[in-house]
Each structure stands twice: as C-alpha cells, then as structure tokens.
Design an enzyme around this catalytic site. Structure first.
Site, mmCIF file in Angstrom:
data_model
loop_
_atom_site.group_PDB
_atom_site.id
_atom_site.type_symbol
_atom_site.label_atom_id
_atom_site.label_comp_id
_atom_site.label_asym_id
_atom_site.label_seq_id
_atom_site.Cartn_x
_atom_site.Cartn_y
_atom_site.Cartn_z
ATOM 1 N N THR A 93 12.698 5.063 10.900
ATOM 2 C CA THR A 93 14.110 4.238 11.919
ATOM 3 C C THR A 93 13.703 2.732 10.806
ATOM 4 O OG1 THR A 93 14.227 4.963 13.996
ATOM 5 C CG2 THR A 93 14.962 3.126 13.385
ATOM 6 N N GLN A 119 0.558 -9.744 -6.189
ATOM 7 C CA GLN A 119 0.799 -11.255 -5.943
ATOM 8 C C GLN A 119 1.579 -12.012 -7.659
ATOM 9 O OE1 GLN A 119 -1.683 -12.800 -4.937
ATOM 10 N NE2 GLN A 119 -2.415 -10.523 -3.191
ATOM 11 N N THR A 126 0.909 -1.195 -0.355
ATOM 12 C CA THR A 126 0.469 -0.383 -0.336
ATOM 13 C C THR A 126 1.291 1.358 -0.744
ATOM 14 O OG1 THR A 126 -1.508 -0.979 1.072
ATOM 15 C CG2 THR A 126 -1.818 0.901 1.457
ATOM 16 N N CYS A 185 -9.120 -6.102 1.293
ATOM 17 C CA CYS A 185 -9.337 -4.689 1.747
ATOM 18 C C CYS A 185 -10.193 -4.655 1.383
ATOM 19 C CB CYS A 185 -8.225 -4.304 0.924
ATOM 20 S SG CYS A 185 -5.718 -5.393 1.269
ATOM 21 N N ASN A 212 -5.142 -9.707 -7.740
ATOM 22 C CA ASN A 212 -4.916 -10.027 -6.285
ATOM 23 C C ASN A 212 -6.480 -11.307 -6.579
ATOM 24 O OD1 ASN A 212 -6.015 -7.120 -6.849
ATOM 25 N ND2 ASN A 212 -6.622 -7.251 -4.802
#
Ligand code: PMP
Length: 393
Positions: free
Chosen positions: A250, A192, A75, A338, A158
């Site tokens: 980080t 995918q 994403t 999703c 997907n």
C-alpha cells in the site's frame, strides 16, 4: 544549529524535517488515509494525490510520471535497481569500491554463487577509485564485457563527498552499447547529490537513479527509483501490483507527499545553498589546515559536495574524536552511520590509500550551519587534539 548550543554537523547521515514538509504530512496523515487502490470516492482522492505527487517528482527529475517508483528509501531503491535487473546466470556487474553498503553488499550477495538459491553465477568488477576518490571513466570502459548487464556508480559519495563523472560514464556506456549492440543499464545512487547537484536524468544519461527523503529534509522511510522507460527490470518483492507492478505494498501517501515537497524545496534552494556551503566548507578546511597538527583531507578538494569535510588525523582514534566532540556539543561522525557497528576502518578511506588503516572524521554541513559554528568547532577540535595528542604520539 544553535538550538541549546548544539552544533549538528551530521547532515549526510540525517537531516531534520523541514517544517513545511512536516505540516503538510500531518494534514495528509489525518485527512487522506484511504487506500489509493480503493475504488470508492475516498480512495480515488488518495489515488489523485499520489498521481499528482508522482507527476511533480517526475518534473523535477526531467522524467515521465510512469518512470517514478516510490520505495522505502535508498537501500530499497538500490536493491531493486541491482536485483531487479540482474535476474539471470552468467551476467556481469560493474561498480566501484566506494559505493554505499546498500550497493556493495547487494553485489556481494550476488557475487557469492552459494549466496542465492539456484546458485546464480554473477561476476562483479569493483573498479577502484583514484587517490582523490573519483573513478576514471576509462577504467569503467575497460571493465565492460559482452555479458555486462549493469553499471552502478554513485553520483556523490556519502563519506568523502566526491562527485563522480556520471555524464562521462554514461557516454562510455552509450558508446559501448552502440559498438557491441548490448544494453548495459546505468544506475546511479544520487542520495547524497540531490541537495546540491543537477538532477535531470536525461542530461545525466542514466537509466536508473536512487533517491531518499531523509537526506533532503524530508521524512525517513521513503525514497524512489527512477526507471527509464523500456529498462528491463522486475520486482524483487511479491504482492500487489502497486507502483507499475514493480513495488508491491500500500502506498504511503503522507510520506510520498513529504518526499515530493522536500524535493521541490531542495531543488529551489540548490544553487544558492551550494554556493553558501562551498564558501563555508573551504573556510572550514583552511582553518583546519592552519592547526598545529597533521591533518589529511580525504577526497578531492574541488570535485566534492559543498557540505562535506572529511579528514584524517593520524594516530588519534576517530571514534574518540567523535565522542570528545560530542561532549563539546558538536555532532560529527566517523564513517557511514550504516557501518558504525563495524570496527574496521572505512572501506572508502581504505580505497584512497592502499594498505593504510586510518580513521576519518566527517563533518557534514547543512541549512542551519553558520560561520560561527565552524569557528567553535575548530576551536574545540584544537583543544581536544591538545589533550589527546599527549597520549597518542
Ligand atoms: N546511499 C547513500 C549514498 C546513502 O548515503 C544512504 C544513507 N546513508 C543510503 C544509500 C541508504 O539510504 P536509506 O537509509 O534511505 O535506505
């Protein structure tokens, strides 16, 4: 999956973490917690680990180490690819109507002039796929304009597993750029595809490529964006200068070590596993088509991922089928996880058959799937259909 007689057929949604990946991550989590940006010896050892892993990832993709940007998943990689390259007004994006939500919703956000501060005016062309779920490169060519800045086409879908002609589209874009002296950028979401298809970025001819780790038996929450050298792109989050100043924050060394090993393992297994699963997938389809119920296959039957079986059983609600299968210990899905909260039919299935509002059932196979699992699944589905078809005729 034989663990306590449960059959997991939702690998397109999430894969279990490979034991080897888990072990190495556990070790790194304990031993290498220092910030890779710190200049003391402990920090330097994290930085060395980061560089080594980046180098290994680059080798797998046929890229340079400075072209690999670690992110939190596909994403984020897709958002960075789109928002990071479309930074000015009056630009144009080309994509397809079956992309993942992380591409489509990002395009929609840019497409709405009021959706962004400064009223950025961006036009998006959503090229429709053909009935088999594959986009025609010629239609991409026709959609290109002088102000097109980005083309984003997923490598494999997907939901229905269809494989897009990425090399051909890359060629179309190269020719367009040559003739018009433009610099249209080509992005592909290969999330995918990684488990089963060739991934060399040079051979694919892409400028940007997104991957995540949670679909390749690695940890969730980590992914990457390949950014070809000299591609004009800017960061979309602001902070530190990590990841070549493209992705602040980080670096999570254990997750990066995890995705690297997952990529190495999947790359090694790819050919053999693709063959094994293609045979299983076709066996599954053949058995389904023999049932005494109307079953439609969604997506091309050949140009599809080896692990994807997506069907429509008219009249019977697909959420009910998923729940009934779950009661039999079989875990499948309806559409993209999703979008599972969205009650509308999948945008991918709607793209295949205009005006038809039908459900779909996706089985996605994986490393633990056996022929026995398929036999049991088809048998269970048959008994579920016998029961439900009395009510839904
Ligand atoms: N693109 C595709 C094709 C996907 O299948 C997924 C995961 N469903 C994503 C993007 C988003 O990946 P992540 O959950 O890592 O953000």
């Amino acid at each position: 999956m034989s663990k306590s007689n449960k059959i997991y057929l939702d690998y397109a949604s999430a894969t279990p973490v490979d034991e080897r990946v888990f072990q190495v991550m556990q070790k790194i989590t304990k031993e290498n917690f220092a910030n890779a940006g710190a200049i003391h010896e402990f920090g330097v050892s994290s930085e060395i680990l980061l560089s080594q892993n980046r180098e290994e990832v680059a080798q797998i993709l046929g890229a340079h180490a400075d072209e690999i940007i670690f992110t939190s998943g596909a994403t984020e990689s897709n958002n960075l690819a789109i928002l990071g390259t479309v930074q000015k007004n009056n630009l144009h994006i080309v994509t397809t109507n079956i992309e993942h939500a992380s591409v489509l919703e990002t395009c929609k956000y840019l497409d709405l002039p009021a959706g962004r501060q400064g009223n950025q005016e961006i036009e998006v062309t959503y090229v429709p796929v053909e009935e088999n779920g594959i986009v025609n490169p010629e239609k991409i060519r026709k959609a290109l304009k002088k102000n097109t800045v980005l083309v984003s086409v997923m490598y494999a879908n997907n939901e229905i597993g269809t494989i897009q002609p990425i090399k051909e589209i890359a060629k179309v874009i190269r020719n367009f750029n040559k003739v018009n002296s433009t610099k249209v950028i080509f992005h592909t979401d290969a999330t995918q595809a990684m488990n089963y298809l060739p991934i060399n970025v040079e051979k694919l001819g892409v400028d940007l490529l997104s991957l995540n780790s949670g679909k390749i038996y690695g940890p969730k929450g980590v992914g990457l964006l390949y950014v070809k050298r000299k591609t004009p792109i800017t960061k979309i989050m602001h902070g530190g200068e990590q990841e070549f100043n493209l992705r602040p924050g980080t670096e999570n060394i254990p997750l990066i070590v995890g995705i690297t090993l997952a990529l190495k393992i999947t790359e090694k297994m790819k050919e053999k596993e693709a063959k094994r699963l293609t045979t299983l997938r076709d066996y599954f389809f053949a058995k389904l088509l023999k049932l005494q119920y109307e079953i439609k296959i969604n997506g091309d039957s050949v140009e599809r991922l080896p692990n994807n079986v997506n069907i429509t059983i008219p009249k019977i609600p697909s959420d009910l089928l998923v729940i009934e299968l779950s009661a039999h210990g079989i875990y499948a899905s309806e559409k993209s996880a999703c979008k599972s909260g969205d009650k509308k039919a999948s945008h991918v299935i709607q793209a295949l058959r205009e005006g038809v509002d039908e459900g779909s059932l996706r089985f996605s196979l994986g490393r633990s799937t056996t022929k026995k699992d398929i036999d049991y699944t088809v048998k269970s589905l048959e008994s579920i259909l016998t029961k439900l078809s009395k009510w839904y005729t």
